[in-house]
Each structure stands twice: as structure tokens, then as C-alpha cells.
Design an enzyme around this catalytic site. Sequence first.
Site, PDB file in Angstrom:
ATOM      1  N   GLN A 255      -4.808  -1.900   9.445  1.00  0.00           N
ATOM      2  CA  GLN A 255      -4.766  -2.812   8.650  1.00  0.00           C
ATOM      3  C   GLN A 255      -5.208  -4.105   9.811  1.00  0.00           C
ATOM      4  OE1 GLN A 255      -3.647  -3.509   5.821  1.00  0.00           O
ATOM      5  NE2 GLN A 255      -3.705  -5.765   5.772  1.00  0.00           N
TER       6      GLN A 255
ATOM      7  N   ASP B 267     -11.366   2.405   3.672  1.00  0.00           N
ATOM      8  CA  ASP B 267     -11.637   1.062   3.429  1.00  0.00           C
ATOM      9  C   ASP B 267     -13.027   0.317   3.067  1.00  0.00           C
ATOM     10  OD1 ASP B 267      -9.623  -0.943   3.638  1.00  0.00           O
ATOM     11  OD2 ASP B 267      -9.294  -0.615   5.882  1.00  0.00           O
TER      12      ASP B 267
ATOM     13  N   LYS C 178       0.837  -1.277   0.144  1.00  0.00           N
ATOM     14  CA  LYS C 178      -0.143   0.147   0.050  1.00  0.00           C
ATOM     15  C   LYS C 178       0.735   1.520  -0.069  1.00  0.00           C
ATOM     16  CE  LYS C 178      -3.791  -2.594   2.075  1.00  0.00           C
ATOM     17  NZ  LYS C 178      -4.558  -2.906   3.414  1.00  0.00           N
TER      18      LYS C 178
HETATM   19  N1  GUN Z   1      -6.859  -7.020   6.023  1.00  0.00           N
HETATM   20  C1  GUN Z   1      -7.024  -7.938   4.784  1.00  0.00           C
HETATM   21  N2  GUN Z   1      -7.815  -7.083   4.051  1.00  0.00           N
HETATM   22  C2  GUN Z   1      -7.828  -5.756   4.407  1.00  0.00           C
HETATM   23  C3  GUN Z   1      -8.016  -4.555   3.905  1.00  0.00           C
HETATM   24  O1  GUN Z   1      -8.740  -4.416   2.821  1.00  0.00           O
HETATM   25  N3  GUN Z   1      -8.301  -3.654   4.751  1.00  0.00           N
HETATM   26  C4  GUN Z   1      -7.705  -3.622   6.065  1.00  0.00           C
HETATM   27  N4  GUN Z   1      -7.714  -2.516   6.803  1.00  0.00           N
HETATM   28  N5  GUN Z   1      -7.149  -4.576   6.521  1.00  0.00           N
HETATM   29  C5  GUN Z   1      -7.277  -5.920   5.668  1.00  0.00           C
END
Ligand code: GUN
Length: 283
Positions: A97, A120, A53
Site C-alpha cells: 500500500q 497493481d 481490499k
Molecule cells: N495507494 C493509493 N492507491 C493505491 C493503489 O492502487 N495501490 C497501492 N498499492 N497503493 C495505493
Amino acid sequence: MTAELISGKELAQQKREDMKAEVEQLARTGAVPGLAVILIGEDPASQSYVKAKEKACNNIGIHSVVQRLPEATTEQELLAEIDRLNEDETIHGILVQLPLPDHISEKAVIESISPEKDVDGFHPINIGRMMIGEEGFLPCTPFGIVEMIKSKGIEISGKHVVVIGRSNIVGKPVGQLLLNEHATVTYCHSRTKNMKELTKQADILIVAVGIANFVGSDYIKDDAVVIDVGVNRLDNGKLCGDVKFDEAKEVASYLTPVPGGVGPMTITMLLHNTIQSFKRTQK
Ligand code: GUN
């Protein structure tokens, strides 16, 4: 017949080039979109997602701040940090996350993020907005899946979509988004009794179960569109999807590969949401 592959990798690259140009244009006003990512603990998969990211932001000119906090961080400390980021005008998106350590409530954390910075799309306010078709933030993986289907000019309206999986992050919202596009949607999950009978009716089959090679050709109608959301790491270190690729490609009309399918689209839609959030503050 062999299925045409829908390359998320190529579509993501194309979209990221467009977004890079847009961010350069926006930056002329003196401000840039900013994304804050918080990672708690040392989970290797989470570390690699967060790195990806960060890199994606840097590549297209989004200001990125990554906070790596120790496993022992308390919920109170995390909520205080989110509060600070909610008030920070240089930050337009906040992502914590997941998964979180057991001593921190995922619900409390998600609900503490300002819905206007919830890139998200996990906050109940944004989920509610999605359900009633109001503008908000769409969850990134489901949003990416819809973009992939549309990129091939595949009609969604009136089609029977079957989703296997009912997680809050993928299964439930992808069905909702496709319903918003006028599909007829059926959900299957671990308690479904006649799963193959249902999946065999799907014009578009979305597989998000998290079990390697769960779906074979016996689940798939001829010429169906098959979207494989699975990311499973095999003992030999290789990634594989929830769909038996070699079997599916003989019956499906379109198929997404793993890797290089849905995965790259998730981060791409996160970048998209961050830019959208920035633009809303500039209005
Ligand atoms: N963990 C696995 N996929 C995601 C996601 O799309 N966003 C977040 N914040 N955590 C994750």
C-alpha cells in the site's frame, strides 16, 4: 438534459458476483487465488483502503493475507518480506500500500515485486508491456475506468480523450489504455496554459487532479462523457470528486458520481488481476 450516471458501485457488484462464481469453480481443483497486502504505518486512509481490499477478497473467496508492519520497518526488512512472498506459491498477487514512509524507496519496493505477481500493475515491466500492448497486469484504476466506459457501450475508437492529471498511477496510464483503444489522447496538467480550450474539445474527459470541485461546466463540451477520479475529503467529512457534480450533470451525456463511481472499480480490477495471475500459474 441530465447526464446518465455510470455507477461503478453497480458494475463492481456485478463483476464481483461473476468473479465469486469463477473462484468457486477454480477452487474445485483444490487451489485458490491468493493476495498479499502489506501496509506500513498507521495512515488512516491507507488503513481503510487495506481493510476494504481484505473484505473484498474474503467476499469472493480469494485467500488474503494482510501484513501490518510498524512505521519503523526498514527498507531491507520490507524487501526481505517481498522476496519471501515472491517465492510463496500460495500467493499470486502482492500489493504494497502506498504511500510509504519517507525512509523507504517506493521505486526499490515496486521493482522488487515479481512482475508476475504485480497485480497493481506498477512495475516498470508491466508499464512497458501496457505501452506496447503486450499481456501483463493493467493498473487497477485506469483499467476500471475503461471497463466503466465500455459498460455503457460508449465508442472509444476515434474519440478525443482529454486527461487532466499525469500521475503514474492514474493520469498517464489511463491515457495510454485509451490510446490502445484507438482514442486520440491529450494530457493536461498544472503547467498547461490553455486548459479549458483543450478540455472543451474532449468527447471523453478524465479528471484526476486531486482538487475538490476543480472542473465546472465551463470545462465541459455538451454531451461529453465525464469520468471523475477524484476522492477528496471535505472539512465536513463528506467525500467529493474533482468535478462539480451538479454543473457537470447538466452538460455531460454520461457522468461518474463520487462516491460510488470509479472508487469501487479499483478494488474490483485488483481482484480481477489476482484471479488472472492465479490462472496463469495453472496453465
Ligand atoms: N495507494 C493509493 N492507491 C493505491 C493503489 O492502487 N495501490 C497501492 N498499492 N497503493 C495505493
